[in-house]
Design a protein around this motif. Structure first.
Motif, PDB file in Angstrom:
ATOM      1  N   GLN A  21       0.833  -1.210   0.000  1.00  0.00           N
ATOM      2  CA  GLN A  21       0.000   0.000   0.000  1.00  0.00           C
ATOM      3  C   GLN A  21       0.862   1.252   0.000  1.00  0.00           C
ATOM      4  N   TYR A  22       1.964   1.253   0.760  1.00  0.00           N
ATOM      5  CA  TYR A  22       2.895   2.389   0.727  1.00  0.00           C
ATOM      6  C   TYR A  22       3.446   2.593  -0.680  1.00  0.00           C
ATOM      7  N   LEU A  23       3.864   1.507  -1.300  1.00  0.00           N
ATOM      8  CA  LEU A  23       4.465   1.624  -2.619  1.00  0.00           C
ATOM      9  C   LEU A  23       3.455   2.106  -3.654  1.00  0.00           C
ATOM     10  N   LYS A  24       2.219   1.665  -3.540  1.00  0.00           N
ATOM     11  CA  LYS A  24       1.163   2.165  -4.427  1.00  0.00           C
ATOM     12  C   LYS A  24       0.933   3.650  -4.206  1.00  0.00           C
ATOM     13  N   TRP A  25       0.935   4.093  -2.949  1.00  0.00           N
ATOM     14  CA  TRP A  25       0.749   5.517  -2.637  1.00  0.00           C
ATOM     15  C   TRP A  25       1.892   6.346  -3.228  1.00  0.00           C
ATOM     16  N   ILE A  26       3.102   5.825  -3.141  1.00  0.00           N
ATOM     17  CA  ILE A  26       4.243   6.543  -3.713  1.00  0.00           C
ATOM     18  C   ILE A  26       4.068   6.683  -5.220  1.00  0.00           C
ATOM     19  N   GLN A  27       3.499   5.683  -5.885  1.00  0.00           N
ATOM     20  CA  GLN A  27       3.232   5.792  -7.320  1.00  0.00           C
ATOM     21  C   GLN A  27       2.273   6.952  -7.603  1.00  0.00           C
ATOM     22  N   ASP A  52      11.178 -10.771   2.320  1.00  0.00           N
ATOM     23  CA  ASP A  52      11.934 -10.286   1.168  1.00  0.00           C
ATOM     24  C   ASP A  52      11.024  -9.373   0.339  1.00  0.00           C
ATOM     25  N   TYR A  53      11.384  -8.114   0.258  1.00  0.00           N
ATOM     26  CA  TYR A  53      10.586  -7.138  -0.490  1.00  0.00           C
ATOM     27  C   TYR A  53      11.138  -6.877  -1.885  1.00  0.00           C
ATOM     28  N   ARG A  58      11.047  -4.285  -7.258  1.00  0.00           N
ATOM     29  CA  ARG A  58      11.163  -4.305  -8.730  1.00  0.00           C
ATOM     30  C   ARG A  58       9.844  -3.901  -9.384  1.00  0.00           C
ATOM     31  N   GLN A  59       8.747  -4.433  -8.866  1.00  0.00           N
ATOM     32  CA  GLN A  59       7.434  -4.149  -9.453  1.00  0.00           C
ATOM     33  C   GLN A  59       7.116  -2.662  -9.445  1.00  0.00           C
ATOM     34  N   TYR A  60       7.424  -1.980  -8.346  1.00  0.00           N
ATOM     35  CA  TYR A  60       7.089  -0.559  -8.210  1.00  0.00           C
ATOM     36  C   TYR A  60       8.280   0.364  -8.495  1.00  0.00           C
ATOM     37  N   GLU A  61       9.415  -0.229  -8.846  1.00  0.00           N
ATOM     38  CA  GLU A  61      10.647   0.522  -9.142  1.00  0.00           C
ATOM     39  C   GLU A  61      10.995   1.481  -8.014  1.00  0.00           C
ATOM     40  N   LEU A  62      10.994   0.934  -6.798  1.00  0.00           N
ATOM     41  CA  LEU A  62      11.325   1.698  -5.594  1.00  0.00           C
ATOM     42  C   LEU A  62      12.275   0.878  -4.730  1.00  0.00           C
ATOM     43  N   LEU A  63      13.216   1.554  -4.113  1.00  0.00           N
ATOM     44  CA  LEU A  63      14.114   0.916  -3.175  1.00  0.00           C
ATOM     45  C   LEU A  63      13.367   0.683  -1.864  1.00  0.00           C
TER      46      LEU A  63
END
Length: 73
Positions: A21-27, A52-53, A58-63
């Protein structure tokens, strides 16, 4: 590189957001023009060695880094 250095997920006692959800919000924020390259999960009083994240990263192109917020005296 712009990284949110203090993020909590459902693994901590004060958040209801999953890591995805965080990674989606960052998108969403990126589409609005913000530059965010990653997050550090600083969970309360624990370090999650087992999760393991890398596939989400990779999916969201975020570290996605893992840390721990410790109580000190």
């Amino acid at each position: 590189m712009y990284i949110d250095m203090h993020s909590h997920s459902v693994s901590s006692d004060d958040s209801r957001a999953t890591v995805e959800q965080y990674l989606k919000w960052i998108q969403v924020l990126r589409r609005k023009g913000l530059t965010i390259d990653g997050i550090v999960l600083t969970e309360h009083r624990k370090f999650d060695r087992d999760t393991d994240y890398s596939s989400l990263s990779r999916q969201y192109e975020l570290l996605v880094l893992k840390g721990s917020e410790l109580d000190t005296l």
